[in-house]
Write an enzyme that holds these catalytic residues in place. Sequence first.
Site, mmCIF file in Angstrom:
data_model
loop_
_atom_site.group_PDB
_atom_site.id
_atom_site.type_symbol
_atom_site.label_atom_id
_atom_site.label_comp_id
_atom_site.label_asym_id
_atom_site.label_seq_id
_atom_site.Cartn_x
_atom_site.Cartn_y
_atom_site.Cartn_z
ATOM 1 N N ASP A 20 30.901 -52.330 19.799
ATOM 2 C CA ASP A 20 29.844 -53.045 20.523
ATOM 3 C C ASP A 20 29.440 -52.342 21.819
ATOM 4 O OD1 ASP A 20 29.788 -54.942 18.561
ATOM 5 O OD2 ASP A 20 31.016 -56.399 19.639
ATOM 6 N N LYS B 192 32.358 -63.641 24.006
ATOM 7 C CA LYS B 192 31.653 -64.201 22.842
ATOM 8 C C LYS B 192 32.585 -64.328 21.630
ATOM 9 C CE LYS B 192 28.248 -61.571 20.628
ATOM 10 N NZ LYS B 192 28.331 -61.654 19.176
ATOM 11 N N SER B 193 33.368 -63.291 21.367
ATOM 12 C CA SER B 193 34.253 -63.325 20.188
ATOM 13 C C SER B 193 35.254 -64.471 20.295
ATOM 14 C CB SER B 193 35.022 -62.009 20.063
ATOM 15 O OG SER B 193 34.150 -60.957 19.787
#
Length: 429
Positions: free
Chosen positions: A315, A25-26
Amino acid sequence: MSAVDSVVIQPARAVSGTIRLPGDKSISHRYAMLAALASGDTQLRNFSTGADCASTLRCLRSLGVQWEQRPDALVIHGIAQLKASSSPLDCGNSGSTMRMLSGILAGQAFTSELIGDESLSRRPMARVITPLEMMGAQIEAGKDHRPPLKIHGTQLKAINYDMPVASAQVKTSVLFAGLLADGETRVTEPVRTRDHGEIALRAFGAQVDQQGKAIIIRGGQKLRATEATIPGDLSSAAFFLCSAGILPGSQLVITDLLLNPTRARLLDVLTSMGLSITIAEIEEHHGELRGSIQVEGRGLKGGTIAGADTAALIDEIPVLAAIAPYTREGMDIRDARELRVKESDRIAAIARNLRAMGAELAEFEDGLTIPGNQQLRGAEVDSLGDHRIAMAFAIAALGAEGETTVKGSSAAVISFPEFFNVLAQTAQR
Ligand code: S3P
């Protein structure tokens, strides 16, 4: 995210199989934003399937950027100049979209409004407003510097910025603004955070230098389109690694997985707690490492997560905390105050759900102490609209006695829409 949806999770004996995960995602957010500014067409394979990255793509479309999802790749057509959006840019649930895009919008010759869902509207934005205003942008925000943001872009000037909070989103936002500014921008972080922003800028042809904890970018550099296959998301892999950890006899292979050292602390921590991890076929593409890993579960010891480790694992802490009761010695999680301002107050959400499953623990302003050797009971837990809480408690449910209902399970779509399918395929009953 509505909380009317739910899934029921049965306990599992082990997890096993071979999986390949959707793109990180990053990295996906950063590549999409830089592709928009680059000259030419960028092709991105294995782009994140999460709703957060779709929010980034939607905002880019509103800013005049054309892209299409082809069968094998997402193609983004870079444009010389972004265009003002005729409506507010909806960042959905995505803090990354709002914070990183702000850096780009601060350097445009127009005004943009950024809005988000209820969760994003509660999240702190002063951390990007302060440096971007120092660079010359004017930014209006809601109460306590929360969204919505109205960014009056301008020709930015470079700054020398010492970041007060460890945040890769803020670092990336300032570097993106620095790319558009006059002069040389220098950002110094209190502890090293994920370096995907720096690496992505280089992948698109920009020169970015590093001196210790300072990152330096010269403004006015032009970006060139590129092509890439995005490695599997390590924060999504975390759910399966942790389940293998607590379920002895588990055997998993995860291929094409992101192994960037600023993200891979989880592998060291789980290894030190007793998970067997073998890494093979490491390759580097555009500065990002990837490889295949093979893991074998034999129970976990537990341990302390504090200081720079907490920032590196931020996370992954929800799932580590969710399995902590099953470890032999439990876990102490400290220096994690940032978890209170994520998609939910994650410390409170973890404490509430672990208690619902019968665990004992102590909650602190900056963390949790969760004793080990506790047998959790199946119960009703609640994602509180937070994707990582939904998935973390689906994993806790695998080790519980009796079935668990995860309310608000659809929140998983934010980063990992395939999660419950992959879980169904790998869980052995
Ligand atoms: C991210 C950085 C982290 C992380 C988030 C993604 C990024 O946030 O929690 O999920 O892609 O840069 P912070 O920058 O707030 O630490």
